[in-house]
Design a protein around this motif. Sequence first.
Motif, PDB file in Angstrom:
ATOM      1  N   GLN A   9      39.418  37.488  46.501  1.00 51.32           N
ATOM      2  CA  GLN A   9      39.584  36.774  45.234  1.00 51.32           C
ATOM      3  C   GLN A   9      40.545  35.592  45.412  1.00 51.32           C
ATOM      4  O   GLN A   9      40.499  34.624  44.670  1.00 51.32           O
ATOM      5  CB  GLN A   9      40.137  37.745  44.191  1.00 51.32           C
TER       6      GLN A   9
ATOM      7  N   HIS B 150      35.046  32.668  49.900  1.00 45.62           N
ATOM      8  CA  HIS B 150      34.927  33.596  48.780  1.00 45.62           C
ATOM      9  C   HIS B 150      33.467  33.992  48.557  1.00 45.62           C
ATOM     10  O   HIS B 150      33.136  35.174  48.432  1.00 45.62           O
ATOM     11  CB  HIS B 150      35.539  32.948  47.527  1.00 45.62           C
TER      12      HIS B 150
ATOM     13  N   ARG C  62      31.867  37.661  48.673  1.00 43.78           N
ATOM     14  CA  ARG C  62      31.338  38.212  47.413  1.00 43.78           C
ATOM     15  C   ARG C  62      29.874  38.634  47.600  1.00 43.78           C
ATOM     16  O   ARG C  62      29.447  39.659  47.083  1.00 43.78           O
ATOM     17  CB  ARG C  62      31.498  37.177  46.285  1.00 43.78           C
TER      18      ARG C  62
ATOM     19  N   THR D 197      42.315  48.904  36.634  1.00 43.19           N
ATOM     20  CA  THR D 197      41.921  48.196  35.414  1.00 43.19           C
ATOM     21  C   THR D 197      41.273  49.143  34.392  1.00 43.19           C
ATOM     22  O   THR D 197      41.698  49.220  33.241  1.00 43.19           O
ATOM     23  CB  THR D 197      40.885  47.120  35.786  1.00 43.19           C
TER      24      THR D 197
ATOM     25  N   MET E  44      42.322  50.408  30.597  1.00 46.69           N
ATOM     26  CA  MET E  44      41.430  50.123  29.465  1.00 46.69           C
ATOM     27  C   MET E  44      41.116  51.403  28.690  1.00 46.69           C
ATOM     28  O   MET E  44      41.075  51.403  27.469  1.00 46.69           O
ATOM     29  CB  MET E  44      40.141  49.540  30.022  1.00 46.69           C
TER      30      MET E  44
ATOM     31  N   ARG F 272      45.837  29.723  38.734  1.00 49.13           N
ATOM     32  CA  ARG F 272      45.124  28.762  39.579  1.00 49.13           C
ATOM     33  C   ARG F 272      46.081  27.637  39.976  1.00 49.13           C
ATOM     34  O   ARG F 272      47.110  27.430  39.324  1.00 49.13           O
ATOM     35  CB  ARG F 272      43.954  28.132  38.804  1.00 49.13           C
TER      36      ARG F 272
ATOM     37  N   ALA G  23      37.705  38.454  28.980  1.00 47.70           N
ATOM     38  CA  ALA G  23      38.489  39.558  29.564  1.00 47.70           C
ATOM     39  C   ALA G  23      38.117  39.814  31.020  1.00 47.70           C
ATOM     40  O   ALA G  23      38.923  40.325  31.799  1.00 47.70           O
ATOM     41  CB  ALA G  23      38.296  40.829  28.737  1.00 47.70           C
ATOM     42  N   PHE G  24      36.885  39.460  31.418  1.00 45.40           N
ATOM     43  CA  PHE G  24      36.484  39.595  32.822  1.00 45.40           C
ATOM     44  C   PHE G  24      36.578  38.256  33.556  1.00 45.40           C
ATOM     45  O   PHE G  24      36.037  38.110  34.649  1.00 45.40           O
ATOM     46  CB  PHE G  24      35.039  40.103  32.907  1.00 45.40           C
ATOM     47  N   GLY G  25      37.245  37.284  32.955  1.00 45.05           N
ATOM     48  CA  GLY G  25      37.352  35.968  33.571  1.00 45.05           C
ATOM     49  C   GLY G  25      36.088  35.158  33.320  1.00 45.05           C
ATOM     50  O   GLY G  25      35.245  35.511  32.483  1.00 45.05           O
TER      51      GLY G  25
ATOM     52  N   ILE H  22      33.327  31.330  39.078  1.00 44.24           N
ATOM     53  CA  ILE H  22      32.911  31.997  40.327  1.00 44.24           C
ATOM     54  C   ILE H  22      33.660  33.294  40.604  1.00 44.24           C
ATOM     55  O   ILE H  22      33.182  34.132  41.347  1.00 44.24           O
ATOM     56  CB  ILE H  22      33.021  31.059  41.559  1.00 44.24           C
ATOM     57  N   HIS H  23      34.852  33.450  40.006  1.00 41.57           N
ATOM     58  CA  HIS H  23      35.615  34.679  40.262  1.00 41.57           C
ATOM     59  C   HIS H  23      35.426  35.729  39.165  1.00 41.57           C
ATOM     60  O   HIS H  23      36.127  36.742  39.157  1.00 41.57           O
ATOM     61  CB  HIS H  23      37.111  34.361  40.419  1.00 41.57           C
TER      62      HIS H  23
ATOM     63  N   CYS I  40      34.693  38.794  37.049  1.00 43.76           N
ATOM     64  CA  CYS I  40      34.756  40.170  37.572  1.00 43.76           C
ATOM     65  C   CYS I  40      33.425  40.670  38.130  1.00 43.76           C
ATOM     66  O   CYS I  40      32.423  40.742  37.417  1.00 43.76           O
ATOM     67  CB  CYS I  40      35.231  41.106  36.460  1.00 43.76           C
TER      68      CYS I  40
ATOM     69  N   GLY J 154      33.026  43.715  39.198  1.00 46.37           N
ATOM     70  CA  GLY J 154      32.843  45.124  38.839  1.00 46.37           C
ATOM     71  C   GLY J 154      32.533  45.332  37.368  1.00 46.37           C
ATOM     72  O   GLY J 154      32.517  46.476  36.897  1.00 46.37           O
TER      73      GLY J 154
HETATM   74  C1  HEM Z   1      38.009  46.888  32.289  1.00 41.35           C
HETATM   75  C2  HEM Z   1      38.103  46.755  33.561  1.00 41.35           C
HETATM   76  C3  HEM Z   1      38.264  45.438  34.281  1.00 41.35           C
HETATM   77  C4  HEM Z   1      38.805  44.245  33.869  1.00 41.35           C
HETATM   78  C5  HEM Z   1      39.399  43.915  32.507  1.00 41.35           C
HETATM   79  C6  HEM Z   1      38.691  43.323  34.985  1.00 41.35           C
HETATM   80  C7  HEM Z   1      39.109  42.007  34.949  1.00 41.35           C
HETATM   81  C8  HEM Z   1      38.893  41.084  35.959  1.00 41.35           C
HETATM   82  C9  HEM Z   1      39.192  39.678  35.876  1.00 41.35           C
HETATM   83  C10 HEM Z   1      39.814  38.991  34.670  1.00 41.35           C
HETATM   84  C11 HEM Z   1      38.819  39.091  37.037  1.00 41.35           C
HETATM   85  C12 HEM Z   1      38.901  37.602  37.385  1.00 41.35           C
HETATM   86  C13 HEM Z   1      40.167  37.250  38.102  1.00 41.35           C
HETATM   87  C14 HEM Z   1      40.337  35.750  38.270  1.00 41.35           C
HETATM   88  O1  HEM Z   1      39.500  34.959  37.877  1.00 41.35           O
HETATM   89  O2  HEM Z   1      41.394  35.364  38.806  1.00 41.35           O
HETATM   90  C15 HEM Z   1      38.297  40.135  37.888  1.00 41.35           C
HETATM   91  C16 HEM Z   1      37.845  39.947  39.166  1.00 41.35           C
HETATM   92  C17 HEM Z   1      37.384  40.960  39.966  1.00 41.35           C
HETATM   93  N1  HEM Z   1      37.195  42.274  39.605  1.00 41.35           N
HETATM   94 FE1  HEM Z   1      37.530  43.110  37.810  1.00 41.35          FE
HETATM   95  N2  HEM Z   1      38.101  43.954  36.038  1.00 41.35           N
HETATM   96  C18 HEM Z   1      37.813  45.250  35.652  1.00 41.35           C
HETATM   97  C19 HEM Z   1      37.199  46.226  36.414  1.00 41.35           C
HETATM   98  C20 HEM Z   1      36.790  46.067  37.703  1.00 41.35           C
HETATM   99  C21 HEM Z   1      36.132  47.081  38.502  1.00 41.35           C
HETATM  100  C22 HEM Z   1      35.758  48.466  37.997  1.00 41.35           C
HETATM  101  C23 HEM Z   1      35.926  46.530  39.742  1.00 41.35           C
HETATM  102  C24 HEM Z   1      35.286  47.105  40.971  1.00 41.35           C
HETATM  103  C25 HEM Z   1      34.778  48.250  41.132  1.00 41.35           C
HETATM  104  C26 HEM Z   1      36.420  45.168  39.717  1.00 41.35           C
HETATM  105  C27 HEM Z   1      36.351  44.285  40.766  1.00 41.35           C
HETATM  106  C28 HEM Z   1      36.683  42.942  40.685  1.00 41.35           C
HETATM  107  C29 HEM Z   1      36.529  42.015  41.797  1.00 41.35           C
HETATM  108  C30 HEM Z   1      35.970  42.349  43.189  1.00 41.35           C
HETATM  109  C31 HEM Z   1      36.977  40.771  41.349  1.00 41.35           C
HETATM  110  C32 HEM Z   1      37.069  39.475  42.138  1.00 41.35           C
HETATM  111  C33 HEM Z   1      35.838  38.658  41.982  1.00 41.35           C
HETATM  112  C34 HEM Z   1      35.887  37.331  42.715  1.00 41.35           C
HETATM  113  O3  HEM Z   1      36.945  36.781  43.008  1.00 41.35           O
HETATM  114  O4  HEM Z   1      34.784  36.827  42.976  1.00 41.35           O
HETATM  115  N3  HEM Z   1      36.939  44.926  38.470  1.00 41.35           N
HETATM  116  N4  HEM Z   1      38.327  41.341  37.203  1.00 41.35           N
END
Ligand code: HEM
Length: 404
Positions: free
Chosen positions: A93, A100, A104, A245, A249, A294, A345-347, A350-351, A353, A355
């Motif tokens: 990430q 990246h 990914r 995470t 939640m 960033r 909430a998941f961004g 390209i980054h 989430c 998952g």
């Molecule tokens: C409610 C649960 C979750 C929340 C709120 C969450 C939130 C986020 C956010 C905001 C990012 C973006 C970070 C950025 O842009 O700097 C992110 C990236 C990521 N998350 Fe989640 N996440 C959650 C659950 C999970 C789960 C369950 C997994 C894996 C099994 C996961 C794997 C990842 C990965 C691998 C990235 C990096 C993606 C990249 O850089 O391309 N996340 N997550």
Amino acid sequence: MPAKSSSLSVPPYVLDRPNGAPLDPPPVFSRLRMESPVTRVSLWEGRLTPWLVTRWEDARAVLGSPAFSTDPTLVGAPTFKEDTRQGPRGFFQNYDDPIHATMRRTLTREFMVKRVNALRPAISSLTDELLTDMGKLSGPVDFVQHFSLPLPSLVICELLGVPYEDHTFFQAQSNVLVDFTATGEQTAEAFGNLAEYLLGLVQKKRISPGDDLVTRLAEQVDAGDITDQDAADLSAFLLFAGHETTANMIALSTITLLNHPDQIPYLLGEQDQVAGAVEELLRYLSIVHGGLRRTAIEDFIIGDVTIRAGEGVIIPVHVANRDPEYFTAPDDLDLERTEARRHLAFGYGIHQCLGQPLARAELQIVLPEIFRRLPDLKINIPMEEIAFKQNTAVYGVRELPVTW
Ligand code: HEM
């Protein structure tokens, strides 16, 4: 970035949620979103003054632009402690494309909705087992230790092929990785411990393969696509991101729903109602409260502000997700809200989430089941005594005594 003579007038970046409203973002940011939506905030007692971008639309513009890097080792990168800058660059990430994207890509098939849906029966039966075991105890019981932490830990162990017996070890390393008070040395050590553990597991899977993600990464190593170390780093990140995470939640959603008992029946409705309710909880809670961070690698203009190449930016998604321009009465929880899906909430970009299908599946299964099985669930202490995690990348609770 050198200290500016005006840094005294620059508000500090605060993590702490307000007293009496621990599920709301710091009020100072909501005010800034109205008065000064792209403004400087101070870190390291004013020695670093990154930009803070608080409006939903601006947050998406920054997160969607190739003008920004996630590399935390860049000089202007908004780290919360000065010494974490010297730590390892770490998980994929923290890399920009093309590195990246290459990393990914090795994982995208694993998180396709179809594949995640195949995990739903396992998630349901783990939920059932944990709630049954917890139900046998006489309260008060710590909901974090008995349910919200073990459930996503068991699920990610199942997906990766990591033995759950090692949960005390990997949960301890994860605690350090999200802790903003940890030193750079401690963070590097925790990262190294996790990667070393997974490196050992990748090698074991080569000798005795399983139907799991680590085995499939080991196969990608054998095919010459990635190295052993890449496979270990990728699975270490998933192990960490996959439980920390979702665990927070689940606990925070449970608190929120107990504070809005009139909305629980909606959560117990049809599948599309449940899915919408989970989106609203994701928006309302936005647990990544350190903000996404960033550094500009090119000049970037938002409104009348030019963010110069080399300057850091913090995007507090918990503030952007309460932007009244995009969400009606944004500080209210409304499980029936239709625009909740726009949340960040998941961004975004390209980054975004990787998952998220898994996180959604877990929340959609677990949350209704908690209230179906324990209709009289109660928190055993007053709200003001709950130990919220303030200095961590992911907001949550340390423990939650409950009875039913
Ligand atoms: C409610 C649960 C979750 C929340 C709120 C969450 C939130 C986020 C956010 C905001 C990012 C973006 C970070 C950025 O842009 O700097 C992110 C990236 C990521 N998350 Fe989640 N996440 C959650 C659950 C999970 C789960 C369950 C997994 C894996 C099994 C996961 C794997 C990842 C990965 C691998 C990235 C990096 C993606 C990249 O850089 O391309 N996340 N997550």
